[in-house]
Write a protein that holds these residues in place. Structure first.
Motif, PDB file in Angstrom:
ATOM      1  N   PHE A 102      -0.353 -11.589 -18.113  1.00  0.00           N
ATOM      2  CA  PHE A 102      -0.746 -10.429 -18.920  1.00  0.00           C
ATOM      3  C   PHE A 102      -0.243  -9.131 -18.288  1.00  0.00           C
ATOM      4  CE2 PHE A 102      -3.875  -7.038 -19.588  1.00  0.00           C
ATOM      5  CZ  PHE A 102      -3.766  -6.887 -20.952  1.00  0.00           C
ATOM      6  N   LEU A 103      -0.521  -8.945 -16.995  1.00  0.00           N
ATOM      7  CA  LEU A 103      -0.137  -7.707 -16.311  1.00  0.00           C
ATOM      8  C   LEU A 103       1.375  -7.561 -16.222  1.00  0.00           C
ATOM      9  CD1 LEU A 103      -2.730  -7.619 -13.364  1.00  0.00           C
ATOM     10  CD2 LEU A 103      -2.639  -6.084 -15.336  1.00  0.00           C
ATOM     11  N   LEU A 127       2.124  12.572  -9.711  1.00  0.00           N
ATOM     12  CA  LEU A 127       1.312  13.791  -9.801  1.00  0.00           C
ATOM     13  C   LEU A 127       2.071  15.062  -9.402  1.00  0.00           C
ATOM     14  CD1 LEU A 127      -2.065  12.393  -8.415  1.00  0.00           C
ATOM     15  CD2 LEU A 127      -1.641  13.195 -10.751  1.00  0.00           C
ATOM     16  N   ILE A 180       0.810  -1.229   0.000  1.00  0.00           N
ATOM     17  CA  ILE A 180       0.000   0.000   0.000  1.00  0.00           C
ATOM     18  C   ILE A 180       0.848   1.287   0.000  1.00  0.00           C
ATOM     19  CG2 ILE A 180      -1.633   1.394   1.369  1.00  0.00           C
ATOM     20  CD1 ILE A 180      -3.035  -1.200   2.155  1.00  0.00           C
ATOM     21  N   PRO A 198       6.440  17.019 -13.671  1.00  0.00           N
ATOM     22  CA  PRO A 198       6.826  16.193 -14.838  1.00  0.00           C
ATOM     23  C   PRO A 198       8.060  15.339 -14.554  1.00  0.00           C
ATOM     24  CG  PRO A 198       6.302  18.422 -15.518  1.00  0.00           C
ATOM     25  CD  PRO A 198       6.284  18.423 -14.014  1.00  0.00           C
ATOM     26  N   ILE A 211       0.891   4.345  -2.915  1.00  0.00           N
ATOM     27  CA  ILE A 211       0.574   5.750  -2.640  1.00  0.00           C
ATOM     28  C   ILE A 211       1.768   6.641  -2.994  1.00  0.00           C
ATOM     29  CG2 ILE A 211      -0.148   7.422  -0.882  1.00  0.00           C
ATOM     30  CD1 ILE A 211      -1.510   5.153   0.609  1.00  0.00           C
ATOM     31  N   TYR A 212       2.980   6.146  -2.702  1.00  0.00           N
ATOM     32  CA  TYR A 212       4.198   6.896  -3.023  1.00  0.00           C
ATOM     33  C   TYR A 212       4.300   7.113  -4.536  1.00  0.00           C
ATOM     34  CZ  TYR A 212       9.192   7.884  -3.567  1.00  0.00           C
ATOM     35  OH  TYR A 212      10.382   8.444  -3.912  1.00  0.00           O
ATOM     36  N   LEU A 219      -1.977  -9.676  -6.434  1.00  0.00           N
ATOM     37  CA  LEU A 219      -3.179  -8.930  -6.819  1.00  0.00           C
ATOM     38  C   LEU A 219      -4.076  -9.782  -7.713  1.00  0.00           C
ATOM     39  CD1 LEU A 219      -4.663  -6.194  -6.767  1.00  0.00           C
ATOM     40  CD2 LEU A 219      -3.409  -5.575  -8.821  1.00  0.00           C
ATOM     41  N   HIS A 273      -5.583 -12.600  -5.590  1.00  0.00           N
ATOM     42  CA  HIS A 273      -6.502 -12.046  -4.587  1.00  0.00           C
ATOM     43  C   HIS A 273      -7.809 -11.598  -5.255  1.00  0.00           C
ATOM     44  CE1 HIS A 273      -6.819 -10.708  -0.389  1.00  0.00           C
ATOM     45  NE2 HIS A 273      -7.579  -9.726  -0.831  1.00  0.00           N
ATOM     46  N   PHE A 274      -7.682 -11.005  -6.437  1.00  0.00           N
ATOM     47  CA  PHE A 274      -8.846 -10.519  -7.183  1.00  0.00           C
ATOM     48  C   PHE A 274      -9.805 -11.670  -7.502  1.00  0.00           C
ATOM     49  CE2 PHE A 274     -11.190  -9.333 -10.971  1.00  0.00           C
ATOM     50  CZ  PHE A 274     -11.427  -7.982 -10.835  1.00  0.00           C
ATOM     51  N   LEU A 287       1.783   7.160  -6.627  1.00  0.00           N
ATOM     52  CA  LEU A 287       0.732   8.127  -6.979  1.00  0.00           C
ATOM     53  C   LEU A 287       1.241   9.545  -6.730  1.00  0.00           C
ATOM     54  CD1 LEU A 287      -2.363   8.535  -7.749  1.00  0.00           C
ATOM     55  CD2 LEU A 287      -2.725   8.773  -5.285  1.00  0.00           C
ATOM     56  N   TRP A 333       2.728  -6.659 -19.642  1.00  0.00           N
ATOM     57  CA  TRP A 333       2.286  -5.296 -19.992  1.00  0.00           C
ATOM     58  C   TRP A 333       3.001  -4.227 -19.159  1.00  0.00           C
ATOM     59  CZ3 TRP A 333      -2.845  -2.895 -17.949  1.00  0.00           C
ATOM     60  CH2 TRP A 333      -2.993  -1.615 -18.456  1.00  0.00           C
ATOM     61  N   LEU A 338       3.753  -5.897 -25.823  1.00  0.00           N
ATOM     62  CA  LEU A 338       2.392  -6.121 -26.332  1.00  0.00           C
ATOM     63  C   LEU A 338       1.991  -4.968 -27.263  1.00  0.00           C
ATOM     64  CD1 LEU A 338       0.304  -7.519 -23.349  1.00  0.00           C
ATOM     65  CD2 LEU A 338       0.882  -8.658 -25.469  1.00  0.00           C
ATOM     66  N   PHE A 390       7.116  12.460 -12.346  1.00  0.00           N
ATOM     67  CA  PHE A 390       6.265  11.572 -13.150  1.00  0.00           C
ATOM     68  C   PHE A 390       7.142  10.551 -13.885  1.00  0.00           C
ATOM     69  CE2 PHE A 390       4.371  10.576 -17.309  1.00  0.00           C
ATOM     70  CZ  PHE A 390       3.133  10.079 -16.936  1.00  0.00           C
TER      71      PHE A 390
END
Lengths: 113, 131
Positions: B120-121, B50, B39, B53, B43-44, B79, B82-83, B46, B124, B131, B56
Motif C-alpha cells: 500500500f505505502l 520546509l 533517520i 517552495p 530529517i533532510y 518500516l 518493524h511497525f 523535512l 501510494w 491510487l 519543497f
C-alpha cells in the motif's frame, strides 16, 4: 517493580517511545492521505502551528531515543570489546544528539508563536 | 556459565532454520538497524520540504532517482515490518498471545500485515497517481 532494576529504564523508554512514534506515524500518514495536493504554503502553515512543531519535535526525539536503546542493544550483543563498544556508544550518542539539534533548528525556523 | 554438555551448535547461518516467530524477531532487529540509517535522510527531507517552495518541490523529486526509489522500497518495507512486529512485541509484553499457538498465529499476521502495508505505502508514495 522498581525503575532502578538494571535495564528497566531502557526497556520502558523503548516501549513508551514506540507507542508515541506509532501514533504520530498513523496521524501523519492520514494527514498526507487526506492532502493529496499538498503545496508548500499549506505544508508550512500546518507545521508552523505550535502543536504540530512540538508534537513533531517529540516524534523525532522519541525516534532518536528509540534508536539509542535499539542500537545499544545490538552493540551489546555483537561488540564484546569493552573499549571499542564504549567508543561506538560515544559516537552514537553524539550523532543522535546532532540529529536532535538539527530537527530542533528546522522546527524552530518555521514555528509561529 | 560453563556447561560440560556438548550440544550441537549450528552457528552457520545457512544451517540454522529459525521458526517463523524467530524470523519475525530477527527481521524486527534488522529492520530497526535499516531504519536507524534512514533517520538523517528523513530529517533532510523535512528540512528541504520546509525551507522554500523550490526545495519543497525538490523534496518531491528526490524519490524519482532509481537508486533512491530502490532504497526507499527497502526502508518502507522495514518500516512496515518493524511497525507490526513491534506492535506484536508490545502485546506480548502485556501477556497477550503468549501461547505457542497464538504466538505463531500473530507472527503470521505480522508478516501478512507487513506485506500489505508495504504494498500500500510503496504504491501510494512511490508510484504516484496509481491510487
Amino acid at each position: 517493580m522498581s525503575i532502578h532494576v538494571q535495564g528497566m529504564r531502557a526497556w520502558l523508554l523503548q516501549r513508551l517511545s514506540s507507542v508515541y512514534v506509532a501514533l504520530y506515524l498513523v496521524f501523519a500518514l492520514s494527514f498526507f492521505w487526506h492532502s493529496p495536493d499538498l503545496n508548500y504554503d499549506t505544508w508550512l502553515n500546518f507545521m508552523a502551528q505550535p502543536v504540530m512543531a512540538i508534537s513533531s519535535l517529540l516524534f523525532f526525539i522519541f525516534i532518536l531515543v528509540h534508536a539509542w536503546v535499539g542500537i545499544r542493544d545490538v552493540l551489546i550483543d555483537y561488540v564484546h570489546n569493552g573499549a571499542l563498544r564504549f567508543s561506538i556508544f560515544v559516537i552514537l550518542g553524539l550523532y543522535l544528539l546532532t540529529m536532535g539539534v538539527w530537527v530542533l533548528m528546522i522546527l524552530l525556523s518555521v514555528v509561529q508563536i | 556459565m560453563l556447561t560440560k554438555t556438548r550440544r550441537p551448535k549450528h552457528l552457520n547461518l545457512l544451517k540454522i532454520r529459525l521458526p517463523l516467530t524467530g524470523m519475525v524477531s530477527i527481521f524486527h532487529r534488522l529492520s530497526g538497524v535499516i531504519l536507524f540509517f534512514s533517520i538523517p535522510f528523513a530529517i533532510y527531507l523535512l528540512a528541504l520540504s520546509l525551507r522554500s517552495p523550490e526545495t519543497f518541490l525538490q523534496a518531491g523529486t528526490f524519490f524519482e532517482h532509481g537508486l533512491v526509489k530502490l532504497l526507499s522500497v527497502i526502508v518502507i518495507y522495514s518500516l512496515a515490518h518493524h511497525f507490526f512486529a513491534g506492535l506484536r512485541f508490545l502485546l506480548l509484553d502485556l501477556d497477550i498471545g503468549l501461547s505457542l499457538k497464538n504466538a505463531r498465529l500473530s507472527a503470521w499476521i505480522v508478516v501478512i500485515l507487513g506485506f500489505v502495508a508495504f504494498a500500500f505505502l510503496a504504491i501510494w508514495l512511490l508510484a504516484g497517481e496509481c491510487l
